[in-house]
Scaffold this active site. Sequence first.
Site, PDB file in Angstrom:
ATOM      1  N   LEU A  36      12.950  52.070  48.437  1.00 61.59           N
ATOM      2  CA  LEU A  36      14.139  51.207  48.495  1.00 61.59           C
ATOM      3  C   LEU A  36      15.300  51.912  49.206  1.00 61.59           C
ATOM      4  CD1 LEU A  36      15.745  48.677  47.374  1.00 61.59           C
ATOM      5  CD2 LEU A  36      16.315  50.112  45.406  1.00 61.59           C
TER       6      LEU A  36
ATOM      7  N   ASP B 291      31.126  41.753  40.925  1.00 62.20           N
ATOM      8  CA  ASP B 291      32.477  41.369  40.506  1.00 62.20           C
ATOM      9  C   ASP B 291      32.547  41.117  38.999  1.00 62.20           C
ATOM     10  OD1 ASP B 291      35.131  40.798  40.883  1.00 62.20           O
ATOM     11  OD2 ASP B 291      34.803  38.741  41.556  1.00 62.20           O
TER      12      ASP B 291
ATOM     13  N   HIS C 250      34.175  49.230  34.739  1.00 58.03           N
ATOM     14  CA  HIS C 250      33.478  49.831  35.888  1.00 58.03           C
ATOM     15  C   HIS C 250      32.344  50.739  35.390  1.00 58.03           C
ATOM     16  CE1 HIS C 250      36.320  48.038  38.525  1.00 58.03           C
ATOM     17  NE2 HIS C 250      37.335  48.801  38.185  1.00 58.03           N
TER      18      HIS C 250
HETATM   19  C1  FPP Z   1      34.836  44.344  41.133  1.00 56.07           C
HETATM   20  O1  FPP Z   1      35.200  44.038  39.797  1.00 56.07           O
HETATM   21  C2  FPP Z   1      34.158  45.636  41.147  1.00 56.07           C
HETATM   22  C3  FPP Z   1      34.557  46.709  41.900  1.00 56.07           C
HETATM   23  C4  FPP Z   1      35.730  46.708  42.784  1.00 56.07           C
HETATM   24  C5  FPP Z   1      33.831  47.982  41.815  1.00 56.07           C
HETATM   25  C6  FPP Z   1      32.342  47.938  41.651  1.00 56.07           C
HETATM   26  C7  FPP Z   1      31.901  49.288  41.273  1.00 56.07           C
HETATM   27  C8  FPP Z   1      30.960  49.618  40.359  1.00 56.07           C
HETATM   28  C9  FPP Z   1      30.062  48.649  39.696  1.00 56.07           C
HETATM   29  C10 FPP Z   1      30.750  51.031  39.946  1.00 56.07           C
HETATM   30  C11 FPP Z   1      30.495  52.085  40.958  1.00 56.07           C
HETATM   31  C12 FPP Z   1      29.484  51.837  41.993  1.00 56.07           C
HETATM   32  C13 FPP Z   1      28.520  52.691  42.374  1.00 56.07           C
HETATM   33  C14 FPP Z   1      27.821  52.461  43.646  1.00 56.07           C
HETATM   34  C15 FPP Z   1      28.080  53.847  41.556  1.00 56.07           C
HETATM   35  P1  FPP Z   1      36.737  43.781  39.478  1.00 56.07           P
HETATM   36  O2  FPP Z   1      37.319  45.022  38.950  1.00 56.07           O
HETATM   37  O3  FPP Z   1      37.422  43.204  40.667  1.00 56.07           O
HETATM   38  O4  FPP Z   1      36.610  42.723  38.341  1.00 56.07           O
HETATM   39  P2  FPP Z   1      37.669  41.569  37.987  1.00 56.07           P
HETATM   40  O5  FPP Z   1      37.481  40.495  39.029  1.00 56.07           O
HETATM   41  O6  FPP Z   1      37.196  41.145  36.636  1.00 56.07           O
HETATM   42  O7  FPP Z   1      39.021  42.184  37.978  1.00 56.07           O
END
Ligand code: FPP
Length: 262
Positions: free
Chosen positions: A145, A34, A51
């Site tokens: 893994l 997150d 991201h």
């Molecule tokens: C939450 O942060 C994160 C996500 C919804 C996406 C997580 C994805 C990645 C790290 C990249 C892709 C993954 C793979 C497996 C290659 P948020 O956007 O909700 O953050 P915020 O709380 O600051 O808004």
Amino acid sequence: MNLKGFFNREKNQDDLLRTVSSKPIPKHIAIIMDGNGRWAEARHLPRTAGHRQGVEALREIIKTSVQLKIAHLTLYAFSTENWKRPESEIRALMSLMVEFLKKELPELHENEIKINMLGDMQGLPQDAVREIQNAMDVTRHNQGLHVNIAINYGSRMEIVKAVKKIAQDISQSVLTPDDIDEHLFSQYLETRSIPDPDLMIRTGGECRLSNFLLYQSAYTELLFTDKQILWPNFTRRRYLEAISEYQFRKRRFGGIDVGEGV
Ligand code: FPP
């Protein structure tokens, strides 16, 4: 650049790796990655830049997990609720996953990493389904893994599907109600071949599970970072520190003391 500081930091990280490696390692770590959006917003960048940076953080975490010989790493990449986000962000997230799988597959495979997917593939863009399927096929015999990527995953949906399937099996006399126990129920979940997580890490300061592995995390140790530690700045050092903290926890599973982090 203060090279003395740099070398000290590196040395300390090696020490930390050695210390963590010498104690019981969690078999299964689950991560809620997150804070990508906040990381980007703080830099006046579009959320998608967060991201993208999140993928960089992920590479380090996978590498470190391999070094530590962790058996399972489960990543919450896209929840059933994330469809509420703007379409442009959803598209960018899906493209990042496709790009990650395309680009990293040879190295993942070389390192004996097995890719597995949790969640409902229906509703995902076709190129994402194709890349996920290909990554699972290519790595299916790997013994290292296991990286379980949860995409279009929601724990309540998973539980409801399990209940439906059990009901069907009862109606077709495959099962009787007396056969149902915790073990049988877990075999109807998507995680049937994966041990329950020992440690769940959530970056970004929120202290909730957000519909992730609810049944499986009954006795999981939860670690919520503080809100300054957003996923893109969750470094290898912070990961090692999180595992080290886990190793000091006393897990009792409702019983009495059975030792630290085991
Ligand atoms: C939450 O942060 C994160 C996500 C919804 C996406 C997580 C994805 C990645 C790290 C990249 C892709 C993954 C793979 C497996 C290659 P948020 O956007 O909700 O953050 P915020 O709380 O600051 O808004």
